[in-house]
Design an enzyme around this catalytic site. Sequence first.
Site, mmCIF file in Angstrom:
data_model
loop_
_atom_site.group_PDB
_atom_site.id
_atom_site.type_symbol
_atom_site.label_atom_id
_atom_site.label_comp_id
_atom_site.label_asym_id
_atom_site.label_seq_id
_atom_site.Cartn_x
_atom_site.Cartn_y
_atom_site.Cartn_z
ATOM 1 N N HIS A 1 -1.403 -2.258 -6.939
ATOM 2 C CA HIS A 1 -1.960 -1.829 -5.653
ATOM 3 C C HIS A 1 -3.370 -2.120 -5.970
ATOM 4 O O HIS A 1 -4.393 -1.318 -6.479
ATOM 5 C CB HIS A 1 -1.756 -0.441 -5.177
ATOM 6 N N SER B 1 0.833 -1.186 -0.058
ATOM 7 C CA SER B 1 -0.089 -0.039 0.080
ATOM 8 C C SER B 1 0.773 1.257 0.020
ATOM 9 O O SER B 1 0.339 2.446 -0.221
ATOM 10 C CB SER B 1 -0.905 -0.042 1.419
ATOM 11 N N GLU C 1 -3.708 0.494 -8.738
ATOM 12 C CA GLU C 1 -2.669 1.351 -9.229
ATOM 13 C C GLU C 1 -1.597 0.485 -9.583
ATOM 14 O O GLU C 1 -1.280 -0.222 -8.996
ATOM 15 C CB GLU C 1 -2.034 2.223 -8.085
ATOM 16 N N ASN D 1 -3.523 6.409 -1.478
ATOM 17 C CA ASN D 1 -3.325 6.312 0.011
ATOM 18 C C ASN D 1 -2.598 7.885 0.397
ATOM 19 O O ASN D 1 -2.875 8.217 1.421
ATOM 20 C CB ASN D 1 -2.370 5.334 0.387
HETATM 21 N N1 LIG Z 1 -6.207 -4.230 3.737
HETATM 22 C C1 LIG Z 1 -6.293 -3.476 2.876
HETATM 23 O O1 LIG Z 1 -7.243 -2.649 2.472
HETATM 24 C C2 LIG Z 1 -5.063 -3.281 1.695
HETATM 25 C C3 LIG Z 1 -5.407 -2.738 0.452
HETATM 26 C C4 LIG Z 1 -4.433 -2.692 -0.368
HETATM 27 C C5 LIG Z 1 -3.096 -3.036 -0.206
HETATM 28 N N2 LIG Z 1 -2.852 -3.869 1.091
HETATM 29 C C6 LIG Z 1 -1.486 -4.164 1.526
HETATM 30 O O2 LIG Z 1 -1.649 -5.747 0.954
HETATM 31 C C7 LIG Z 1 -0.673 -6.256 1.809
HETATM 32 C C8 LIG Z 1 -1.709 -7.298 2.578
HETATM 33 O O3 LIG Z 1 -2.225 -6.849 3.521
HETATM 34 P P1 LIG Z 1 -3.536 -7.540 4.173
HETATM 35 O O4 LIG Z 1 -4.594 -6.353 4.380
HETATM 36 O O5 LIG Z 1 -4.068 -8.751 3.234
HETATM 37 O O6 LIG Z 1 -2.823 -8.202 5.391
HETATM 38 P P2 LIG Z 1 -3.391 -9.394 6.355
HETATM 39 O O7 LIG Z 1 -2.822 -9.310 7.613
HETATM 40 O O8 LIG Z 1 -4.956 -9.523 6.136
HETATM 41 O O9 LIG Z 1 -2.628 -10.649 5.344
HETATM 42 C C9 LIG Z 1 -1.381 -10.927 5.321
HETATM 43 C C10 LIG Z 1 -1.406 -12.426 5.326
HETATM 44 O O10 LIG Z 1 -0.056 -12.791 4.914
HETATM 45 C C11 LIG Z 1 0.460 -13.883 5.875
HETATM 46 N N3 LIG Z 1 1.857 -13.878 5.967
HETATM 47 C C12 LIG Z 1 2.857 -13.342 6.708
HETATM 48 N N4 LIG Z 1 4.052 -13.827 6.498
HETATM 49 C C13 LIG Z 1 3.880 -14.521 5.369
HETATM 50 C C14 LIG Z 1 5.105 -15.233 4.633
HETATM 51 N N5 LIG Z 1 6.228 -15.020 4.691
HETATM 52 N N6 LIG Z 1 4.554 -16.054 3.496
HETATM 53 C C15 LIG Z 1 3.229 -16.013 3.497
HETATM 54 N N7 LIG Z 1 2.276 -15.504 4.012
HETATM 55 C C16 LIG Z 1 2.691 -14.610 5.139
HETATM 56 C C17 LIG Z 1 -0.166 -13.560 7.239
HETATM 57 O O11 LIG Z 1 -0.073 -14.880 7.856
HETATM 58 C C18 LIG Z 1 -1.526 -13.024 6.703
HETATM 59 O O12 LIG Z 1 -2.466 -14.018 6.790
HETATM 60 C C19 LIG Z 1 -0.090 -5.316 2.710
HETATM 61 O O13 LIG Z 1 1.125 -4.950 2.024
HETATM 62 C C20 LIG Z 1 -1.203 -4.238 2.750
HETATM 63 O O14 LIG Z 1 -0.511 -2.999 2.811
HETATM 64 C C21 LIG Z 1 -4.033 -3.935 1.950
#
Ligand SMILES: NC(=O)c1ccc[n+]([C@@H]2O[C@H](COP(=O)([O-])OP(=O)(O)OC[C@H]3O[C@@H](n4cnc5c(N)ncnc54)[C@H](O)[C@@H]3O)[C@@H](O)[C@H]2O)c1
Length: 289
Positions: A144, A123, A156, A195
Amino acid sequence: MTMETPSRIGVVGCGVMGAGIADVTARAGLDVRVVVARPGAVPAAHDRIRGSLGQGVRKGRLTDADLDTALARIEVTADLDALADRDFVIEAVPEREDLKTALFTRIDGILKDTDAVLATNTSSLPVSRLAGATRHPERVVGVHFFSPVPVMPLVELVGALRTDDTTRARAAALLTGPLGKTVVDVPDRAGFMVNGLLIPYLLGAIRMVESGQVTADDVDRGMTLGCGHPVGPLRLADLIGLDVVKAVAEALHQEYAEPLYAPPPLLSRLVEAGLLGKKSGRGFHSHAR
Ligand SMILES: NC(=O)c1ccc[n+]([C@@H]2O[C@H](COP(=O)([O-])OP(=O)(O)OC[C@H]3O[C@@H](n4cnc5c(N)ncnc54)[C@H](O)[C@@H]3O)[C@@H](O)[C@H]2O)c1
């Protein structure tokens, strides 16, 4: 150099975003392999992907048969080496630079096809920094997505300084073709475009609640009923995940050193208490799980 639209998709991480990305890529008829952190996390990942597809059925976007067909295209494993034959890998692990760079180095060494694209759903972290952890920075790009991935049309597309044209073109072909998304090209700066605008707004709403003069419900009511937003800022922060909001704010603050981006203490306390919003059942609001 091939310009085929990618069809063998790898997704690393199966939380809020990874499950949504697995959902939309499988629904688009692609072959999807999802990698989770450890074998014990496989059943929960299946449940999350099924939950995402099930939401599509409840909203009338999918039939039960579509759901079964999509699930059959998805394999979940804890073995990162299973990415070797993938032609497009999307990383969606937590917003921690150390974690992402370590994974980028490993995945870069695993992918067999040097044309394979290595994409991040970060993000906020500059994509160049993740690309720098690989031997092939030209194939690294930011894609993104927004949450919920099956619903939000925008992605994005973040080209880093060393991303090559083929990588950008293959990413755009996948996103706008089978996935049917609308793509905007954005600069490789912390927070990219959306963002960069959204996070200061969410932090401003949190500071207002922190001041004790208004409630989270009232702020959300103000912005939905007064400004026509579909969801208020505190509920949106809960949906995104308060840990994610904090991590993105920190990345913006590190890049620009503006007080505007500093995470308010209330946000930090909620994250430290494990009150992460919808995914933990409680944040600024309570959420049915
Ligand atoms: N939540 C949002 O609205 C949103 C929107 C756009 C982008 N993002 C980005 O997407 C990414 C993920 O965010 P999220 O909200 O899904 O987070 P989340 O915490 O819901 O999920 C992340 C997952 O990755 C797993 N994980 C940790 N280490 C790992 C590894 N080594 N190998 C495989 N899996 C692993 C965790 O157990 C978890 O299930 C982040 O970079 C975040 O900034 C989030």
